[in-house]
Design an enzyme around this catalytic site. Sequence first.
Site, PDB file in Angstrom:
ATOM      1  N   CYS A 105      24.233 -28.940  -9.735  1.00  0.00           N
ATOM      2  CA  CYS A 105      22.948 -29.444 -10.217  1.00  0.00           C
ATOM      3  C   CYS A 105      21.798 -28.465  -9.977  1.00  0.00           C
ATOM      4  O   CYS A 105      21.686 -27.477 -10.676  1.00  0.00           O
ATOM      5  CB  CYS A 105      22.678 -30.804  -9.598  1.00  0.00           C
ATOM      6  SG  CYS A 105      21.577 -31.821 -10.563  1.00  0.00           S
ATOM      7  N   HIS A 207      27.684 -34.573  -8.742  1.00  0.00           N
ATOM      8  CA  HIS A 207      27.610 -34.829  -7.311  1.00  0.00           C
ATOM      9  C   HIS A 207      28.753 -35.769  -6.945  1.00  0.00           C
ATOM     10  O   HIS A 207      29.644 -36.029  -7.748  1.00  0.00           O
ATOM     11  CB  HIS A 207      26.284 -35.541  -6.971  1.00  0.00           C
ATOM     12  CG  HIS A 207      25.064 -34.745  -7.231  1.00  0.00           C
ATOM     13  ND1 HIS A 207      24.642 -33.710  -6.410  1.00  0.00           N
ATOM     14  CD2 HIS A 207      24.149 -34.829  -8.238  1.00  0.00           C
ATOM     15  CE1 HIS A 207      23.519 -33.206  -6.900  1.00  0.00           C
ATOM     16  NE2 HIS A 207      23.192 -33.857  -7.995  1.00  0.00           N
TER      17      HIS A 207
HETATM   18  N1  GLN Z   1      15.668 -31.108  -9.564  1.00  0.00           N
HETATM   19  C1  GLN Z   1      16.715 -30.910 -10.568  1.00  0.00           C
HETATM   20  C2  GLN Z   1      16.626 -31.985 -11.660  1.00  0.00           C
HETATM   21  O1  GLN Z   1      16.008 -33.021 -11.461  1.00  0.00           O
HETATM   22  C3  GLN Z   1      18.077 -30.976  -9.904  1.00  0.00           C
HETATM   23  C4  GLN Z   1      18.416 -32.355  -9.344  1.00  0.00           C
HETATM   24  C5  GLN Z   1      19.675 -32.352  -8.499  1.00  0.00           C
HETATM   25  O2  GLN Z   1      20.059 -31.365  -7.889  1.00  0.00           O
HETATM   26  N2  GLN Z   1      20.353 -33.550  -8.438  1.00  0.00           N
HETATM   27  O3  GLN Z   1      17.219 -31.807 -12.712  1.00  0.00           O
END
Ligand code: GLN
Length: 255
Positions: A105, A207
């Site tokens: 992510c 995740h």
């Molecule tokens: N901040 C990034 C987004 O909102 C990554 C989020 C994350 O790592 N879950 O896309």
Amino acid sequence: MIATPLTTEKKVSLQLLHLYPDLLNLYGDRGNIIALSRRCQWRHIEFTIVQASLGDKVDFSTIDIVFMGGGSDREQTLLFQDFKAYKGPALVEATEEGLPLLAVCGGYQLLGKYYKTQEGDEMPGLGLFDAWTEAGKNRLIGNVVARIPLLGPNITLVGFENHSGKTYLGSSETTVPLAQIIAGHGNNGQDKGEGAIYKNAVGTYLHGPILPKNPAFADWLLTKALERKYGKGQLEPLPDLWEQKAHQSVVKRFS
Ligand code: GLN
């Protein structure tokens, strides 16, 4: 035990670099490191972990696998300049030579050309992936089931996504989607792609953490690291009963 070409009694070992563990640590992504560590221990492969965060320089010659977790836009703005300046050039060079990497992510987004937040802040990335990310108004959240050709026909990848960034891959032959969405959003909720892969560097939105529920993918990373370090390395199969039970429960419920 792995069947390696080593004729000496030399202990087989792998060293993982955990990048920005204090900042990119969303949704239990650290569990991916625990999964890799245990899958090595069960096979009597020594597994060590080194960490690097803001201001740390890294000697990639001692690294066999790299891991970066996810993070909020705030954490990403705290580290993207450090990432590009202190880790970027050496990391890109090492991945060009086949260093296995898993970025989830927020970490994944910073390996593309840039990540533009909803507020319009643009964070330049490493450009390792021919990809770019722009945050949309709605977050892409939920369980994901996808097909991952990398591991063979009809092998699935499962996990959980929560991101506002929408990632688009360029037309280059080098960076391709890691998986094809069956259920969920993936990179951008439009083109059915999930994640990206370039050589042995992998980005994903999953995740969960992703690796405990996808043991074949965890072993793919370990195999690539052993092949790069020892020339080749077949991993002894593990029973994976609980892992497959958890995997199939997501596939059955969401696809
Ligand atoms: N901040 C990034 C987004 O909102 C990554 C989020 C994350 O790592 N879950 O896309």
